[in-house]
Design an enzyme around this catalytic site. Sequence first.
Site, PDB file in Angstrom:
ATOM      1  N   ASP A  51       0.879  -1.022  -0.056  1.00  0.00           N
ATOM      2  CA  ASP A  51      -0.044   0.030   0.064  1.00  0.00           C
ATOM      3  C   ASP A  51       0.885   1.116   0.055  1.00  0.00           C
ATOM      4  O   ASP A  51       1.407   1.496   1.118  1.00  0.00           O
ATOM      5  CB  ASP A  51      -0.774  -0.236   1.250  1.00  0.00           C
ATOM      6  CG  ASP A  51      -1.673   1.275   1.453  1.00  0.00           C
ATOM      7  OD1 ASP A  51      -1.515   2.084   0.429  1.00  0.00           O
ATOM      8  OD2 ASP A  51      -2.480   1.360   2.184  1.00  0.00           O
ATOM      9  N   GLU A 129      32.244  10.440  -1.308  1.00  0.00           N
ATOM     10  CA  GLU A 129      32.958  10.540  -0.019  1.00  0.00           C
ATOM     11  C   GLU A 129      32.007  10.957   1.111  1.00  0.00           C
ATOM     12  O   GLU A 129      31.874  12.078   1.270  1.00  0.00           O
ATOM     13  CB  GLU A 129      33.995  11.570  -0.101  1.00  0.00           C
ATOM     14  CG  GLU A 129      35.073  11.310  -1.027  1.00  0.00           C
ATOM     15  CD  GLU A 129      36.083  12.597  -1.329  1.00  0.00           C
ATOM     16  OE1 GLU A 129      36.538  12.882  -0.452  1.00  0.00           O
ATOM     17  OE2 GLU A 129      35.998  13.105  -2.575  1.00  0.00           O
ATOM     18  N   GLU A 131      30.803  11.644   4.808  1.00  0.00           N
ATOM     19  CA  GLU A 131      31.203  12.006   6.101  1.00  0.00           C
ATOM     20  C   GLU A 131      29.970  11.790   7.180  1.00  0.00           C
ATOM     21  O   GLU A 131      28.962  11.781   6.732  1.00  0.00           O
ATOM     22  CB  GLU A 131      31.564  13.115   6.138  1.00  0.00           C
ATOM     23  CG  GLU A 131      33.008  13.437   5.334  1.00  0.00           C
ATOM     24  CD  GLU A 131      33.343  15.008   5.125  1.00  0.00           C
ATOM     25  OE1 GLU A 131      34.615  15.237   4.871  1.00  0.00           O
ATOM     26  OE2 GLU A 131      32.547  15.912   5.379  1.00  0.00           O
ATOM     27  N   GLU A 186      37.660  12.583  10.535  1.00  0.00           N
ATOM     28  CA  GLU A 186      37.639  13.775   9.650  1.00  0.00           C
ATOM     29  C   GLU A 186      38.199  14.801  10.558  1.00  0.00           C
ATOM     30  O   GLU A 186      38.518  14.660  11.671  1.00  0.00           O
ATOM     31  CB  GLU A 186      36.222  14.014   9.153  1.00  0.00           C
ATOM     32  CG  GLU A 186      36.228  13.827   7.639  1.00  0.00           C
ATOM     33  CD  GLU A 186      36.973  14.766   6.681  1.00  0.00           C
ATOM     34  OE1 GLU A 186      37.498  15.754   7.222  1.00  0.00           O
ATOM     35  OE2 GLU A 186      37.509  14.187   5.730  1.00  0.00           O
ATOM     36  N   GLU A 193      35.063   9.501   7.853  1.00  0.00           N
ATOM     37  CA  GLU A 193      34.816   9.356   6.522  1.00  0.00           C
ATOM     38  C   GLU A 193      35.139   7.882   6.179  1.00  0.00           C
ATOM     39  O   GLU A 193      36.354   7.510   6.419  1.00  0.00           O
ATOM     40  CB  GLU A 193      35.703  10.394   5.617  1.00  0.00           C
ATOM     41  CG  GLU A 193      35.521  10.073   4.078  1.00  0.00           C
ATOM     42  CD  GLU A 193      36.154  11.311   3.432  1.00  0.00           C
ATOM     43  OE1 GLU A 193      35.989  12.693   3.648  1.00  0.00           O
ATOM     44  OE2 GLU A 193      36.874  11.058   2.286  1.00  0.00           O
ATOM     45  N   HIS A 242      31.221  14.482  -1.127  1.00  0.00           N
ATOM     46  CA  HIS A 242      31.723  14.917  -2.417  1.00  0.00           C
ATOM     47  C   HIS A 242      31.366  13.886  -3.360  1.00  0.00           C
ATOM     48  O   HIS A 242      31.362  12.693  -3.009  1.00  0.00           O
ATOM     49  CB  HIS A 242      32.960  15.045  -2.275  1.00  0.00           C
ATOM     50  CG  HIS A 242      33.619  16.053  -1.256  1.00  0.00           C
ATOM     51  ND1 HIS A 242      34.978  16.283  -0.682  1.00  0.00           N
ATOM     52  CD2 HIS A 242      32.873  17.089  -0.598  1.00  0.00           C
ATOM     53  CE1 HIS A 242      35.235  17.221  -0.150  1.00  0.00           C
ATOM     54  NE2 HIS A 242      34.159  17.888   0.016  1.00  0.00           N
ATOM     55  N   ARG A 314      40.099  23.958  -2.864  1.00  0.00           N
ATOM     56  CA  ARG A 314      39.220  23.174  -2.241  1.00  0.00           C
ATOM     57  C   ARG A 314      37.941  24.355  -1.725  1.00  0.00           C
ATOM     58  O   ARG A 314      37.103  23.881  -1.011  1.00  0.00           O
ATOM     59  CB  ARG A 314      39.558  22.543  -1.044  1.00  0.00           C
ATOM     60  CG  ARG A 314      40.426  21.206  -1.604  1.00  0.00           C
ATOM     61  CD  ARG A 314      41.016  20.522  -0.596  1.00  0.00           C
ATOM     62  NE  ARG A 314      41.854  19.364  -0.993  1.00  0.00           N
ATOM     63  CZ  ARG A 314      41.655  18.103  -1.325  1.00  0.00           C
ATOM     64  NH1 ARG A 314      40.640  17.576  -0.449  1.00  0.00           N
ATOM     65  NH2 ARG A 314      42.716  17.318  -1.633  1.00  0.00           N
ATOM     66  N   GLU A 331      34.962  16.561  -9.164  1.00  0.00           N
ATOM     67  CA  GLU A 331      34.582  16.439  -7.977  1.00  0.00           C
ATOM     68  C   GLU A 331      33.558  17.514  -7.607  1.00  0.00           C
ATOM     69  O   GLU A 331      34.123  18.683  -7.505  1.00  0.00           O
ATOM     70  CB  GLU A 331      35.783  16.289  -6.930  1.00  0.00           C
ATOM     71  CG  GLU A 331      35.269  16.198  -5.465  1.00  0.00           C
ATOM     72  CD  GLU A 331      36.358  16.643  -4.333  1.00  0.00           C
ATOM     73  OE1 GLU A 331      37.095  17.463  -4.671  1.00  0.00           O
ATOM     74  OE2 GLU A 331      36.536  15.807  -3.279  1.00  0.00           O
ATOM     75  N   ARG A 333      31.425  19.257  -4.825  1.00  0.00           N
ATOM     76  CA  ARG A 333      31.695  19.305  -3.616  1.00  0.00           C
ATOM     77  C   ARG A 333      30.625  19.789  -2.547  1.00  0.00           C
ATOM     78  O   ARG A 333      30.627  19.834  -1.527  1.00  0.00           O
ATOM     79  CB  ARG A 333      32.876  20.209  -2.978  1.00  0.00           C
ATOM     80  CG  ARG A 333      34.207  19.760  -3.813  1.00  0.00           C
ATOM     81  CD  ARG A 333      35.513  20.663  -3.686  1.00  0.00           C
ATOM     82  NE  ARG A 333      35.749  20.900  -2.458  1.00  0.00           N
ATOM     83  CZ  ARG A 333      36.528  20.391  -1.507  1.00  0.00           C
ATOM     84  NH1 ARG A 333      37.046  19.059  -2.049  1.00  0.00           N
ATOM     85  NH2 ARG A 333      36.885  20.663  -0.483  1.00  0.00           N
TER      86      ARG A 333
END
Length: 442
Positions: A51, A129, A131, A186, A193, A242, A314, A331, A333
């Site tokens: 359902d 990645e 975390e 981390e 991570e 990421h 970064r 990547e 982020r």
Amino acid sequence: AAVKKEVLEKAREMGVKFIRLQFTDIFGVLKNVAITVEQLEKALDGELMFDGSSIHGFTRIEESDMYLRPDPSTFAVFPWRPREGAVARLICDVYNPDGTPFEGCPRYALKKVLAEAREMGYTMNVGPECEFFLFHVDKDGNPTTHTHDQAGYFDMTPIDMGENARRFMVLTLEEMGFEIEASHHEVAPGQHEIDFKYSEALDVADKIMTFKFVVRTIAQRHGLHATFMPKPIFGINGSGMHMNQSLFTLDGENAFYDPSTPDQLSETAKYYIGGLIKHARAFAALTNSSVNSYKRLVPGYEAPCYVAWSLANRSCLIRIPAKRGMSTRVELRNPDPACNPYLAIAAALKAGLDGIKNKIAPPAPTESNIYHMDAAQRSAEGIVSLPASLHEAVMELQANPVISSVLGDHILSRFVEGKMEEWDEFRTTVHEWEIKKYLTMY
Ligand code: ADP
Ligand code: MG
Ligand code: MG
Ligand code: MG
Ligand code: MG
């Protein structure tokens, strides 16, 4: 049919008694129905009905019957349950009674964009990645935001329980078919991570859901609470996810790699980046889908807040890690682990494909730290901000036909409705911050 037989055989061999049929709702919550092994064959034939009207965002009462069609390749036994009367799971697609795929199924939404990529000659690879924080529970068993752990990035902390729990998480994930590349402490106390090897997008979306479920389960067994909430504590790093991504050609070459260009990035990679940049403000609602997500996307904590790309920096939304060849990747982020991975991956892919189709050239890469630029410098370089709130993000999503089309009308309308409710609840609540700020001031 051969695969179906294999699942039945494996279930018998491994003494499986219960099977959990799993699927993910629009808001990224894992749902499941348990059946006994006697029902397995019927389930594999897609004959089990449930359902759907009580699933948040799925259907109205009058259209409530749904079918679950297990994907036989997702069969896995839960290693932490007893060997005798073992428990396994299968991840399912949701179908309508008439045999058509259900438009509200996030896995189906991702499959549609993957089919589009395939038509263009690509498969998508994703390496997340993920975390998370490990917090203590109080004496009544309720989660807190406390940790005794005082460690930081890559630290070894033999005294902390979290370290031991993480070891079990890695072992359990490996038993369930994950190839774990790395796991580490981390930046923030209590933050961890675990990285697993990239693979094809649908498999990775399934794995992210399994990952969160396993990490929570093993944490609980160590008297800890694992949370994927993006920013549990003000003033320290939040948890991101990421999303490393690349397109491979159908014969298995990395389509982002071109050794003949100065930065060894192909034209395809550049256009893909152009698409991500163009649509970032619109897909934020899917990669950062909670009120709390926007408390992470602030300057100073390695989380992006500006829409820019870079080869190393970064502070940017998009970074191109230095590795080339098969590892050439983009990547992204901003995603956080509270997102619905099916929808987040589908949206990012759609943005990239749109870039390729329309040859959207990205702006010049930003090699200086954007956190150190003022508004005038950013505007001179044409760098815009990510949405500052869930409300702004949902508005951007609705205004963008390319990213909206990933969801289809069904998911889009339910998603927007649900997120607006969430926003209104937050907006009208009187928060602790307001009491502290105003109670004595006025
Ligand atoms: P970081 O340097 O950002 O901390 P990590 O080493 O923690 O990066 O994670 C990198 C991730 O990228 C891993 O999941 C890895 O499997 C993945 N990856 C490697 N090559 C590719 C590729 N071609 N496409 C997508 N993901 C990839
Ligand atoms: Mg990492
Ligand atoms: Mg790393
Ligand atoms: Mg990290
Ligand atoms: Mg990273």
